[in-house]
Design an enzyme around this catalytic site. Structure first.
Site, PDB file in Angstrom:
ATOM      1  CB  CYS A   9      -0.987  -0.135   1.064  1.00 41.83           C
ATOM      2  SG  CYS A   9      -0.014   0.044   2.827  1.00 41.83           S
ATOM      3  NE  ARG A  15      -4.437   1.363   1.762  1.00 43.64           N
ATOM      4  CZ  ARG A  15      -4.414   2.555   0.598  1.00 43.64           C
ATOM      5  NH1 ARG A  15      -5.145   1.953  -0.220  1.00 43.64           N
ATOM      6  NH2 ARG A  15      -3.172   3.325   0.655  1.00 43.64           N
ATOM      7  CG  ASP A 122      -5.401   6.093   2.541  1.00 38.99           C
ATOM      8  OD1 ASP A 122      -5.307   5.706   3.559  1.00 38.99           O
ATOM      9  OD2 ASP A 122      -4.516   6.858   1.872  1.00 38.99           O
TER      10      ASP A 122
HETATM   11  P1  4NP Z   1      -1.817   2.818   4.077  1.00 39.06           P
HETATM   12  O1  4NP Z   1      -2.568   4.359   4.623  1.00 39.06           O
HETATM   13  O2  4NP Z   1      -1.063   3.011   2.690  1.00 39.06           O
HETATM   14  O3  4NP Z   1      -2.944   1.893   3.869  1.00 39.06           O
HETATM   15  O4  4NP Z   1      -0.659   2.500   5.040  1.00 39.06           O
HETATM   16  C1  4NP Z   1      -1.927   5.370   4.946  1.00 39.06           C
HETATM   17  C2  4NP Z   1      -1.054   5.431   5.936  1.00 39.06           C
HETATM   18  C3  4NP Z   1      -0.274   6.721   6.165  1.00 39.06           C
HETATM   19  C4  4NP Z   1      -0.457   7.631   5.224  1.00 39.06           C
HETATM   20  C5  4NP Z   1      -1.125   7.693   4.066  1.00 39.06           C
HETATM   21  C6  4NP Z   1      -1.952   6.194   3.839  1.00 39.06           C
HETATM   22  N1  4NP Z   1       0.271   9.039   5.486  1.00 39.06           N
HETATM   23  O5  4NP Z   1      -0.147   9.873   4.485  1.00 39.06           O
HETATM   24  O6  4NP Z   1       1.079   9.120   6.084  1.00 39.06           O
END
Ligand code: 4NP
Length: 149
Positions: A9, A15, A122
């Protein structure tokens, strides 16, 4: 023969740690190796988001000892299948590929369910409901992966 699966991800804290934990809970670790990574490096070295840890725990899966890492082009050689959670992640991964053999390893996770190009949204800026929803989506996709591998 072992099959190596990488879940990817953006941040590797919401995710893909869930996807790693859920798929691991359904497979023989001697046959299927599962890991996860993020295309961005914002959270390298951190544990998963507390909301992902909580929803996994609710379903009897412990992901608390996972450590965030960034996707590396070396992963193309190490892994047999690379699952992207959404289309942006898919593009980010593909952009690092230098040959079709590598590009062909990359798929959208939810396409395993019915071949459609659905995304795991997300959940980072949303509430806990979002984490329950993505758990169910990922869980369904992982059931299909287990039947397929
Ligand atoms: P992930 O979610 O891609 O599912 O781990 C996110 C975690 C952190 C961030 C964005 C999406 N961030 O901008 O820090």
């Amino acid at each position: 023969m072992k099959t190596r699966v990488l879940m990817v991800c953006l941040g590797n804290i919401c995710r893909s740690p869930l996807a790693e934990g859920i798929l691991k809970s359904k497979v023989d670790p001697n046959t299927i190796i599962v890991d996860s990574a993020g295309t961005a490096g914002y959270h390298i070295g951190n544990p998963p988001d507390t909301r992902s840890i909580a929803v996994a725990k609710k379903y009897g899966i412990d992901i608390s000892d996972q450590v965030c890492r960034k996707f590396s082009p070396k992963d193309f050689d190490t892994y047999d299948i690379i699952y992207a959670m959404d289309k942006d992640n898919y593009q980010n991964i593909i952009q690092l590929s230098t040959k079709s053999e590598h590009t062909n390893k990359v798929r959208l996770l939810l396409s395993e369910i019915d071949g459609n190009e659905q995304e795991v949204p997300d959940p980072y800026y949303g509430g806990t409901d979002g984490f329950e929803q993505i758990f169910q989506m990922i869980d369904t996709a992982c059931d299909h992966i287990v039947n397929r591998i």
